[in-house]
Design an enzyme around this catalytic site. Structure first.
Site, PDB file in Angstrom:
ATOM      1  N   GLU A  32     -63.271 -12.940  17.428  1.00 53.06           N
ATOM      2  CA  GLU A  32     -62.579 -13.398  16.218  1.00 53.06           C
ATOM      3  C   GLU A  32     -61.084 -13.611  16.503  1.00 53.06           C
ATOM      4  O   GLU A  32     -60.413 -12.704  16.998  1.00 53.06           O
ATOM      5  CB  GLU A  32     -62.747 -12.364  15.105  1.00 53.06           C
ATOM      6  CG  GLU A  32     -64.204 -12.141  14.704  1.00 53.06           C
ATOM      7  CD  GLU A  32     -64.396 -10.871  13.890  1.00 53.06           C
ATOM      8  OE1 GLU A  32     -63.380 -10.304  13.436  1.00 53.06           O
ATOM      9  OE2 GLU A  32     -65.560 -10.449  13.724  1.00 53.06           O
ATOM     10  N   LEU A  61     -66.508 -14.570  11.525  1.00 54.10           N
ATOM     11  CA  LEU A  61     -66.394 -13.126  11.380  1.00 54.10           C
ATOM     12  C   LEU A  61     -67.789 -12.533  11.194  1.00 54.10           C
ATOM     13  O   LEU A  61     -68.252 -12.296  10.076  1.00 54.10           O
ATOM     14  CB  LEU A  61     -65.495 -12.793  10.177  1.00 54.10           C
ATOM     15  CG  LEU A  61     -64.892 -11.391  10.091  1.00 54.10           C
ATOM     16  CD1 LEU A  61     -63.661 -11.409   9.207  1.00 54.10           C
ATOM     17  CD2 LEU A  61     -65.906 -10.390   9.574  1.00 54.10           C
ATOM     18  N   SER A  62     -68.478 -12.320  12.314  1.00 53.66           N
ATOM     19  CA  SER A  62     -69.810 -11.715  12.298  1.00 53.66           C
ATOM     20  C   SER A  62     -70.071 -11.074  13.646  1.00 53.66           C
ATOM     21  O   SER A  62     -70.400 -11.763  14.609  1.00 53.66           O
ATOM     22  CB  SER A  62     -70.884 -12.768  11.993  1.00 53.66           C
ATOM     23  OG  SER A  62     -72.178 -12.210  12.138  1.00 53.66           O
ATOM     24  N   GLU A  63     -69.883  -9.758  13.706  1.00 52.55           N
ATOM     25  CA  GLU A  63     -70.024  -9.058  14.981  1.00 52.55           C
ATOM     26  C   GLU A  63     -71.429  -9.206  15.554  1.00 52.55           C
ATOM     27  O   GLU A  63     -71.602  -9.345  16.771  1.00 52.55           O
ATOM     28  CB  GLU A  63     -69.665  -7.585  14.813  1.00 52.55           C
ATOM     29  CG  GLU A  63     -68.187  -7.308  14.689  1.00 52.55           C
ATOM     30  CD  GLU A  63     -67.592  -7.693  13.338  1.00 52.55           C
ATOM     31  OE1 GLU A  63     -66.354  -7.755  13.225  1.00 52.55           O
ATOM     32  OE2 GLU A  63     -68.376  -7.938  12.389  1.00 52.55           O
ATOM     33  N   ALA A  87     -63.146  -1.434  17.158  1.00 55.42           N
ATOM     34  CA  ALA A  87     -64.376  -0.780  17.613  1.00 55.42           C
ATOM     35  C   ALA A  87     -65.223  -0.291  16.453  1.00 55.42           C
ATOM     36  O   ALA A  87     -66.457  -0.193  16.568  1.00 55.42           O
ATOM     37  CB  ALA A  87     -64.035   0.395  18.529  1.00 55.42           C
ATOM     38  N   ASP A  88     -64.584   0.021  15.315  1.00 56.12           N
ATOM     39  CA  ASP A  88     -65.329   0.454  14.128  1.00 56.12           C
ATOM     40  C   ASP A  88     -66.449  -0.527  13.791  1.00 56.12           C
ATOM     41  O   ASP A  88     -67.517  -0.136  13.320  1.00 56.12           O
ATOM     42  CB  ASP A  88     -64.386   0.562  12.926  1.00 56.12           C
ATOM     43  CG  ASP A  88     -63.111   1.312  13.235  1.00 56.12           C
ATOM     44  OD1 ASP A  88     -62.882   2.376  12.651  1.00 56.12           O
ATOM     45  OD2 ASP A  88     -62.322   0.826  14.087  1.00 56.12           O
ATOM     46  N   HIS A 132     -60.480   1.425  10.526  1.00 53.88           N
ATOM     47  CA  HIS A 132     -59.877   0.686  11.637  1.00 53.88           C
ATOM     48  C   HIS A 132     -59.253   1.624  12.665  1.00 53.88           C
ATOM     49  O   HIS A 132     -58.400   1.204  13.455  1.00 53.88           O
ATOM     50  CB  HIS A 132     -58.797  -0.270  11.123  1.00 53.88           C
ATOM     51  CG  HIS A 132     -59.309  -1.400  10.297  1.00 53.88           C
ATOM     52  ND1 HIS A 132     -59.818  -1.222   9.030  1.00 53.88           N
ATOM     53  CD2 HIS A 132     -59.404  -2.731  10.548  1.00 53.88           C
ATOM     54  CE1 HIS A 132     -60.191  -2.394   8.535  1.00 53.88           C
ATOM     55  NE2 HIS A 132     -59.955  -3.319   9.439  1.00 53.88           N
TER      56      HIS A 132
END
Length: 336
Positions: A32, A61-63, A87-88, A132
């Site tokens: 992102e 925005l889509s891990e 990392a969250d 975060h």
């Protein structure tokens, strides 16, 4: 040489990414807002898209989609480095990591290479608040086919990335956000007191110690993001309390391998970010007890963050997270 010594970890990692992409046209970088002019939330990908064009892609925005796309590139014969902004949010890609990427190397009747590195900026001490600031490493330990690494100020980042690709499996690489701002250690020198060496196989383990000393009151073991805090604690313990410590910092957290880096201290203290419960530190202790049982003078000390959501207010965040003085007090209490 002077420039290399002064290099911050963020600059070092950015240079490593430039070198990896320049050396191998099969490598892609996804994430992102990683393209210029933004260059990622922590500027680790700065300049990559300007230099390497479409091989560096800003994504939606889509891990889950980002990791899935990276795994697909790797399955198709390329190599992918995926950045999770915090990392969250690697938790949003947990299914892609655990059930797709980690399993795809063995599900098709023959070994299938899947060279994928998922980079995860982690940790607090920045006032970013509950979602975060976490260190979720423990949630990814013990998944077959998914090695877990952590960036350190001792290990060369390019060599570490290339080692991850050489495993031919998906790898997680955690990167402490405060570590980005710190200096790399160089040519075996930590400061005026301590020296370091890399020992063991693969990326190896950094051993920090007083030169010429082999007998220690305590061995500290920490992941890379805590290295500077551990060195500060070692220095205080030596100068203020005459307690001599060595420090072990592995680049690979799982599968854990301390071969050639057996602790030399009469006591062992393992410190890490994140709250207690099913942690990397507990795994280290479980592995060390059988080997060290006959010479440990007391149980292994585990240091973790408080069992709390991480506040955004700096004065409250400080009460939750691990600091150099947290490690120092834990060692003093254990050796009292």
């Amino acid at each position: 040489m002077i420039e290399r010594v002064a290099e911050r970890v963020a600059e070092h990692l950015n240079r490593a990414l430039h070198e990896v992409l320049a050396a191998d046209p099969a490598v892609y970088v996804l994430g992102e807002d990683i393209a210029d002019p933004y260059g990622g939330a922590f500027k680790i990908t700065k300049g990559l898209s300007s230099r390497f064009g479409e091989r560096v892609r800003s994504t939606p925005l889509s891990e889950g989609a980002i990791v899935g796309a990276g795994a697909g590139l790797a399955l198709a014969g390329d190599k992918a480095i995926v950045e999770i902004m915090f990392a969250d949010f690697a938790t949003l890609a947990f299914d892609q990591l655990m059930n797709f990427a980690a399993k795809s190397t063995t599900m098709y009747g023959r070994p299938v290479p899947l060279p994928l590195v998922v980079r995860c900026p982690s940790g607090g001490h920045r006032g970013y608040g509950p979602t975060h600031s976490q260190s979720p490493q423990k949630h990814f330990l013990g998944i077959p086919g998914l090695p877990v690494f952590e960036l350190t100020p001792f290990h060369d980042a390019r060599a570490l990335l290339e080692h991850c690709f050489a495993t031919l499996t998906p790898c997680l690489l955690f990167e402490d956000k405060v570590l980005y701002t710190r200096r790399m250690f160089h040519e075996g020198v930590v400061d005026d007191l301590f020296r370091y060496e890399l020992i063991g196989a693969g990326p190896g383990v950094a051993r920090v110690r007083l030169e010429g000393v082999d007998d220690y009151d305590c061995t500290l073991i920490v992941p890379g993001g805590m290295a500077h805090r551990a060195v500060e604690a070692m220095r205080d313990l030596l100068l203020d309390h005459d307690i001599l410590c060595e420090l072990l910092v592995p680049a690979r957290l799982y599968p854990l391998d301390l071969t050639g880096a057996s602790p030399r201290g009469r006591h062992v203290c393992v410190a890490e970010d994140g709250p207690a419960g099913g942690t990397w530190g507990a795994e280290v202790a479980a592995r060390l007890y059988p080997a060290l049982w006959d010479r440990l003078t007391r149980p292994i000390t585990l240091v973790s963050a408080a069992d709390s959501v991480i506040p955004a207010a700096p004065h409250l965040e400080r009460e939750v997270l691990v600091h150099a003085h947290t490690i120092r007090l834990a060692v003093l209490e254990a050796l009292a």
